[in-house]
Design an enzyme around this catalytic site. Structure first.
Site, short mmCIF file in Angstrom:
data_model
loop_
_atom_site.label_atom_id
_atom_site.label_comp_id
_atom_site.label_asym_id
_atom_site.label_seq_id
_atom_site.Cartn_x
_atom_site.Cartn_y
_atom_site.Cartn_z
N ASP A 437 0.78 -1.28 0.05
CA ASP A 437 -0.07 0.06 0.09
C ASP A 437 0.85 1.26 -0.14
O ASP A 437 1.89 1.33 0.72
CB ASP A 437 -1.16 -0.01 1.14
CG ASP A 437 -1.79 1.28 1.13
OD1 ASP A 437 -2.94 0.85 0.62
OD2 ASP A 437 -1.68 2.14 1.69
N ASN A 445 -2.41 12.92 -3.59
CA ASN A 445 -3.57 13.59 -4.32
C ASN A 445 -4.08 14.94 -4.21
O ASN A 445 -4.45 15.69 -5.17
CB ASN A 445 -4.74 12.52 -4.46
CG ASN A 445 -4.60 11.17 -5.29
OD1 ASN A 445 -3.77 11.18 -6.31
ND2 ASN A 445 -5.15 10.39 -5.05
N ASP A 454 -1.73 9.53 -10.39
CA ASP A 454 -1.87 8.44 -11.57
C ASP A 454 -0.45 7.85 -11.83
O ASP A 454 -0.09 7.04 -12.11
CB ASP A 454 -2.85 8.88 -12.48
CG ASP A 454 -4.35 8.92 -12.18
OD1 ASP A 454 -4.76 8.17 -11.22
OD2 ASP A 454 -5.07 9.55 -12.95
N GLU A 480 -4.67 2.33 -4.14
CA GLU A 480 -3.16 2.43 -4.00
C GLU A 480 -2.68 0.92 -3.49
O GLU A 480 -1.44 0.99 -3.16
CB GLU A 480 -2.60 3.71 -3.17
CG GLU A 480 -3.12 3.49 -1.77
CD GLU A 480 -4.20 4.15 -1.42
OE1 GLU A 480 -4.66 4.38 -0.39
OE2 GLU A 480 -5.17 4.45 -2.39
#
Length: 580
Positions: A437, A445, A454, A480
């Site tokens: 993770d 973000n 991304d 993620e």
């Protein structure tokens, strides 16, 4: 094909032209058929005008005079191309009064048969010239259908060689075509190649019987039996050829009434072969004319089928028209034009045999191209379908397997684990699940935007894909979160691999997008126990990943061997961890 069409040119320089023996340049007489073992004296008088009558149950005598012999050379060979009689005697008469008789009988041609449906009679060498030749046919089926000629001895040998080459080449091509079409029918599961193979087989049998090639193996079949079988086979061939044509064209490209009418006429032609082959007397010429008219009608209908199918966009009609056009043209011409004198007496039979070989070769090539095109289109469709299935199992952003693709890929790896509950797993069957993770991904973000997030995921996925192998399956499970399932590693090796993956992902360069700083991952590792399924293994690895997050992130934690009944990891065993 070269032998088939070049052989006639090889004999074009034959020494002398053939002199045909017909009812118009001979005199005839009729007598009773001799009893077995006895011979007949020459008739006292020959009639030189009109056509003979009432000979089918007796003996027909034909006398070739000096005028006809003078045009044939000094030592002419008598070649007879008809065999529907019980016996044939040929007498050579010389100026010194001597005579030499030679003969063949039904079932016994001796060494006088030749390829091309011929019987040869060589006059003995004498100092005296020939004055006349007399032929006696016992129970001849039809005098107008007789084909006979006088050939110079040297030309006869050259023609026999050319005829043998042509017939051998045609029969070989037809045999290969028959075998190929039967194999094609089995491969593509279509009716058309099967009917075409049956037609080619029928033409091989017909060609062997007509040319007398079968007498190499069964000499007792010489004579009327072979001729009768040829008639039946030729009528059957028209039916099989029509079935081949109709089944080659898709139904939507052919009007039903036209297909049914064509098949009906073909059935009538095929059925007529039975009575015609059994006839030994009667109006054979009339029935032959009726059959000829029906064949012309059938050719017209078959041509209409091709034209209509072509105009309606049939690919088969376009591909196969060149194959059927040649034999249809040959059969049509032989029905309206006398071709009996062509090919040294082989006539329409040799033309049909050559055209059939042409059709077989053309159809084999055209059908192969057509079915190969269909095969290529099918393969492309299968590839596209497989690509679509693969695309559905891949994450569109990173290109790694998604959860669906991951589950499908690792299912075979769980077989040994699930099938052996309670049994120890050796290192070869050991499974380790690594859940990864990205640390503080929401902050990336929020700070840099979702495009930057991304880009981070794509970069990490490219690095993670380096570990992909038959025993190591990477995937993006969502958001993620990534996963690696590894087979064949023990606990220590799995921990080392997890650490290597963690450090490798942490070392990825994201500076063009994020600027200074580092993106790290936390890793939870779980070792499969006998009887575990993926759900159990996932919950264990997820608990280890949860522990890695709570211990400060950017570290590897491997779960202990015990999972509590409530789904949490037992705290009795220590976690192994590393990182900053």
């Amino acid at each position: 094909m070269l032998l088939l069409f070049a052989a006639p040119a090889a004999s074009a320089w034959a020494a002398a032209p053939d002199q045909w023996i017909t009812l118009s340049n001979t005199c005839h007489a009729i007598s009773a058929t001799p009893a077995p073992g006895r011979d007949l004296p020459l008739p006292g008088q020959f009639v030189c005008r009109g056509e003979p009558q009432g000979y089918q149950h007796g003996s027909l005598w034909l006398q070739v005079g000096a005028t006809t012999l003078a045009r044939a050379g000094a030592q002419p060979v008598v070649m007879v191309h008809s065999s529907r009689f019980d016996a044939l005697r040929v007498g050579f008469f010389y100026a010194d009064g001597s005579a030499e008789w030679q003969g063949v009988a039904h079932g016994n041609y001796g060494a006088r048969w030749r390829l091309g449906g011929q019987i040869a009679f060589d006059p003995p060498l004498r100092d005296a010239p020939l004055t006349r030749i007399v032929l006696r046919f016992d129970r001849l089926a039809s005098a107008p259908m007789l084909r006979m000629r006088l050939v110079d001895n040297g030309a006869a040998q050259l023609q026999a060689t050319a005829m043998a080459c042509m017939i051998g080449a045609a029969l070989m091509l037809l045999t290969v075509g028959a075998l190929y079409n039967f194999g094609l029918a089995l491969a593509v599961r279509r009716q058309f190649p099967a009917w075409q193979g049956a037609w080619a087989t029928c033409m091989v049998a017909w060609g062997a019987l007509w040319s007398q090639f079968h007498l190499f193996f069964v000499p007792a079949m010489a004579g009327a039996v072979s001729a009768q079988a040829c008639i039946a086979l030729s009528c059957l061939a028209t039916l099989l050829g029509t079935l081949s044509l109709i089944t080659a064209i898709d139904r939507q490209h052919l009007p039903p009434w036209l297909a049914r009418t064509t098949l009906l006429v073909a059935l009538v032609c095929g059925g007529l072969g039975v009575p015609l082959s059994l006839m030994r007397s009667g109006p054979m010429e009339l029935w032959a004319q009726v059959l000829g008219l029906l064949v012309l009608l059938l050719l017209a209908l078959a041509g209409a089928c091709l034209v209509v199918a072509w105009l309606r966009g049939s690919a088969a009609a376009r591909a196969f028209v060149g194959a059927w056009a040649v034999p249809m043209l040959v059969m049509g011409l032989s029905g309206v034009i006398d071709t009996n004198h062509a090919f040294w007496g082989g006539g329409s039979q040799m033309m049909v045999l050559a055209a059939s070989a042409w059709q077989t070769v053309w159809l084999a090539v055209a059908a192969t191209r057509r079915f190969m095109g269909m095969r290529i289109e099918r393969d492309r469709a299968l590839v596209a379908e497989a690509a679509a299935h693969e695309q559905a199992r891949r994450d569109p952003l990173t290109g790694l397997r998604n959860r669906r693709g991951f589950m499908a890929a690792i299912a075979p790896l769980f077989d040994r684990v699930v099938e052996a509950p309670g049994a120890a797993l050796d290192d070869g069957d050991a499974l380790a699940l690594l859940l990864l993770d990205v640390d503080r991904f929401k902050a990336i973000n929020d700070t840099h935007g979702h495009d930057a997030g991304d880009s981070v995921l794509i970069t990490l996925a490219k690095r993670l894909a380096r570990w992909e192998a038959p025993t190591c399956v990477p995937a993006r499970l969502g958001g993620e979160e990534f996963a690696l399932l590894v087979k064949g590693m023990g606990r220590f090796a799995a921990l080392q691999l997890a650490e290597s993956v963690r450090s490798g992902l942490s070392g990825c360069d994201h500076s063009p997008i994020l600027g200074p700083g580092q993106v790290t991952v936390s890793v939870g590792v779980a070792m499969a126990r006998p009887g575990d399924d993926f759900g159990t293994l996932y919950r264990t690895a997820d608990a280890a990943l949860y522990a890695a997050k709570h211990q400060g992130r950017n570290r590897v934690v491997i779960a202990p061997d015990v999972l509590c009944s409530d789904g949490t990891v037992s705290q009795r065993a220590a976690f192994a961890g590393s990182g900053s």
